[in-house]
Design a protein around this motif. Structure first.
Motif, mmCIF file in Angstrom:
data_model
loop_
_atom_site.group_PDB
_atom_site.id
_atom_site.type_symbol
_atom_site.label_atom_id
_atom_site.label_comp_id
_atom_site.label_asym_id
_atom_site.label_seq_id
_atom_site.Cartn_x
_atom_site.Cartn_y
_atom_site.Cartn_z
ATOM 1 N N ARG A 9 0.820 -1.211 0.000
ATOM 2 C CA ARG A 9 0.000 0.000 0.000
ATOM 3 C C ARG A 9 0.855 1.264 0.000
ATOM 4 O O ARG A 9 0.489 2.287 -0.572
ATOM 5 C CB ARG A 9 -0.939 -0.020 1.211
ATOM 6 N N SER A 12 1.351 2.931 -3.224
ATOM 7 C CA SER A 12 0.206 3.407 -3.990
ATOM 8 C C SER A 12 0.377 4.861 -4.421
ATOM 9 O O SER A 12 -0.239 5.308 -5.390
ATOM 10 C CB SER A 12 -1.090 3.244 -3.189
ATOM 11 N N GLN A 13 1.222 5.619 -3.709
ATOM 12 C CA GLN A 13 1.456 7.012 -4.104
ATOM 13 C C GLN A 13 2.230 7.102 -5.414
ATOM 14 O O GLN A 13 2.281 8.158 -6.032
ATOM 15 C CB GLN A 13 2.236 7.735 -3.018
ATOM 16 N N THR A 16 -0.952 5.072 -10.596
ATOM 17 C CA THR A 16 -2.152 5.819 -10.935
ATOM 18 C C THR A 16 -3.349 5.370 -10.116
ATOM 19 O O THR A 16 -4.256 6.174 -9.851
ATOM 20 C CB THR A 16 -2.463 5.679 -12.430
ATOM 21 N N SER A 17 -3.374 4.096 -9.745
ATOM 22 C CA SER A 17 -4.496 3.645 -8.925
ATOM 23 C C SER A 17 -4.186 2.298 -8.296
ATOM 24 O O SER A 17 -3.629 1.407 -8.934
ATOM 25 C CB SER A 17 -5.770 3.520 -9.759
ATOM 26 N N GLY A 18 -4.548 2.176 -7.037
ATOM 27 C CA GLY A 18 -4.633 0.897 -6.377
ATOM 28 C C GLY A 18 -3.340 0.149 -6.151
ATOM 29 O O GLY A 18 -2.244 0.602 -6.495
ATOM 30 N N HIS A 21 -2.463 -4.802 -9.823
ATOM 31 C CA HIS A 21 -2.227 -4.432 -11.218
ATOM 32 C C HIS A 21 -2.129 -5.689 -12.077
ATOM 33 O O HIS A 21 -1.869 -6.788 -11.576
ATOM 34 C CB HIS A 21 -0.931 -3.619 -11.334
ATOM 35 N N GLU A 39 2.941 2.067 -15.450
ATOM 36 C CA GLU A 39 3.145 2.691 -14.140
ATOM 37 C C GLU A 39 4.624 3.033 -13.982
ATOM 38 O O GLU A 39 5.356 2.431 -13.185
ATOM 39 C CB GLU A 39 2.688 1.749 -13.005
ATOM 40 N N ASP B 66 -3.160 17.456 -3.377
ATOM 41 C CA ASP B 66 -3.151 16.377 -4.373
ATOM 42 C C ASP B 66 -1.795 16.383 -5.071
ATOM 43 O O ASP B 66 -1.430 17.377 -5.720
ATOM 44 C CB ASP B 66 -4.278 16.594 -5.387
ATOM 45 N N LYS B 68 1.169 14.458 -7.568
ATOM 46 C CA LYS B 68 1.412 13.525 -8.660
ATOM 47 C C LYS B 68 2.894 13.198 -8.711
ATOM 48 O O LYS B 68 3.737 14.108 -8.716
ATOM 49 C CB LYS B 68 0.978 14.157 -9.984
#
Lengths: 115, 344
Positions: A9, A12-13, A16-18, A21, A39, B66, B68
């Motif tokens: 986890r 996860s940063q 793009t998601s979750g 994969h 990714e 937020d 990126k």
């Protein structure tokens, strides 16, 4: 045939998601190349400057510790784990060797000892 | 409305002034050390993260909440035996965003921090084989620029200056005692442990240096350094800051290399209004309770409006809005604080 790759986890940063994969490849290296194509933020966190799996990262293919050459089957599951290190000089044993655990000696992070 | 970004050993936090209180949001980057903040010339905010296991990261944000990730953070060229351990600082130089890292190096980005190139003129300096880490590792933690010159402070190595836009670099440590050379011994070219470095934006060659070996100033861009500790309870510490308009200096002394806490547990900043010739406790508001805590080398920031904030290794934040005349301890506790940034 795509396989499932689960990441911790904390990573996860970087994606793009979750934490779950899908990626394709017949070896762990090929799967990671495919995963990194979608990714790219993961590559720096799993591999070191020399393209090797980072010393404190463990990757399992079907519950067995893997290296980049490990074959990946069509129904394989890949799990990335954060290692807990011990022992003395080498933070982790070479693949397939006996861990030299001789007591607790966690990773020393010198950079924070500045105050 | 003041906002303060706080980078800690376990994530980052955004503090927003809300009347007499502070609204705290976070942690951002949970589980990650947050080691530096910056801002691109385009206005995007930049944060550096690090992990003992997963390496470093660079992240961008427009709203401070937020973030990126960059796909290509600074990395040593393939085949290098150096490790990318931590990003210590960001600095804007023209249109470039620079990053100082450990193991010691300087990286440059022309696209706002999305991709990075090593500055080989410094990273592969002819003295590189003499660079050895100190207690804080081997880190390039401070970058300054002005009047056509650039300075980089590297822990356990010293200050380097470039007068040709980074093409060549010269060590600038004359007058600073070496960390490990016996008195009377031959002075090495490198091996000087700079902890903090500031200069006057209006006169960039006027510089102040919190070194492992004491507090120093230079009026010639680092060519020569003289000790300036009159009024300080100790010469050790990590913080050095110069207000651009009033020219007030602030530093936060710690007892010694061996005992990196305030002398007698009395935490306070010290101010100088005469270019460091004399120092006094900065203002009022300091706690009477013992404060045996340190202040790390990037855990402070000041703005041009008189605000200055620092965080402690014990996770507390101290703030002044009037250049150090009055201080308040903010009513919140955090993990060990590594980076502080006051944002508009």
């Amino acid at each position: 045939m795509s396989v499932t790759v689960r990441i911790p986890r904390v990573l996860s940063q970087a994606v793009t998601s979750g934490v779950r994969h899908q990626a394709e490849g017949e070896t762990l290296a090929a799967v990671l190349v495919d995963l990194f194509s979608r990714e790219p933020g993961l590559e720096n966190h799993l591999l070191d400057e020399g393209g090797r799996i980072r010393p404190h990262v463990l990757i399992f293919v079907d519950a067995s510790r893997a290296d980049l050459d490990t074959p990946v089957g069509p129904s394989s599951e890949i799990q990335v784990l954060q290692a807990v290190s011990g022992g003395q000089e080498s933070p982790l044993p070479a693949f397939g060797s006996t861990p030299p655990f001789r007591g607790r000696n966690p990773v020393v992070d010198r950079s924070w000892w500045d105050g | 409305m003041m906002r303060i970004l706080v980078g800690t050993e376990k994530g980052a936090y955004l503090l927003t002034e809300s009347g007499p209180e502070w609204h705290v949001e976070g942690p951002m980057f949970p589980g990650w050390k947050v080691t530096a903040f910056g801002q691109t010339t385009g206005g995007a905010h930049v944060a550096a993260t690090g992990s003992n296991w997963f390496g470093i990261g660079v992240h961008h944000s427009e709203n401070l909440l937020d973030w990126k990730p960059s796909d290509s953070p600074p990395t040593w060229p393939e085949g290098s035996d150096r490790k990318m351990e931590q990003i210590w600082t960001f600095h804007n130089e023209g249109d470039r965003l620079l990053a100082g890292v450990a193991q010691a190096g300087l990286f440059s980005s022309d696209d706002g921090g999305m991709s990075w190139d090593p500055v080989t003129s410094l990273n592969e300096h002819r003295t590189r084989d003499q660079w050895t880490p100190g207690a804080g590792g081997l880190c390039a933690h401070r970058i300054l620029s002005g009047n056509g010159s650039m300075w980089v402070g590297i822990s356990a190595v010293g200050v380097f200056r470039s007068d040709d836009d980074g093409v060549t670099w010269v060590p600038k440590n004359d007058g600073i005692p070496s960390v490990d050379t016996a008195e009377g011994g031959e002075r090495p070219e490198v091996g000087y442990c700079v902890h903090g470095l500031a200069h006057d934006p209006a006169e960039p060659s006027h510089m102040w240096r919190q070194d492992h070996q004491g507090v120093f100033r230079s009026t010639d861009g680092g060519d020569n350094w003289e000790r300036i500790e009159d009024g300080l309870p100790a010469g050790f510490g990590f913080v050095m800051w110069r207000h651009p308009d009033t020219r007030r200096l602030l530093t936060i002394p710690l007892e010694s290399s061996e005992n990196r806490v305030p002398v007698d547990g009395k935490l306070s900043a010290y101010a100088s209004d005469d270019d460091g010739s004399s120092w006094r406790i900065a203002g009022s508001g300091w706690s009477d309770a013992p404060q045996f805590t340190g202040v790390l080398r990037r855990a402070f920031d000041g703005d041009g409006n008189g605000a200055f904030c620092f965080g402690t290794s014990g996770g507390k934040l101290w703030l002044t809005r009037d250049l150090g005349d009055t201080w308040q301890e903010l009513n919140a506790s955090f993990p060990r604080i590594a980076a502080v940034s006051i944002v508009a």
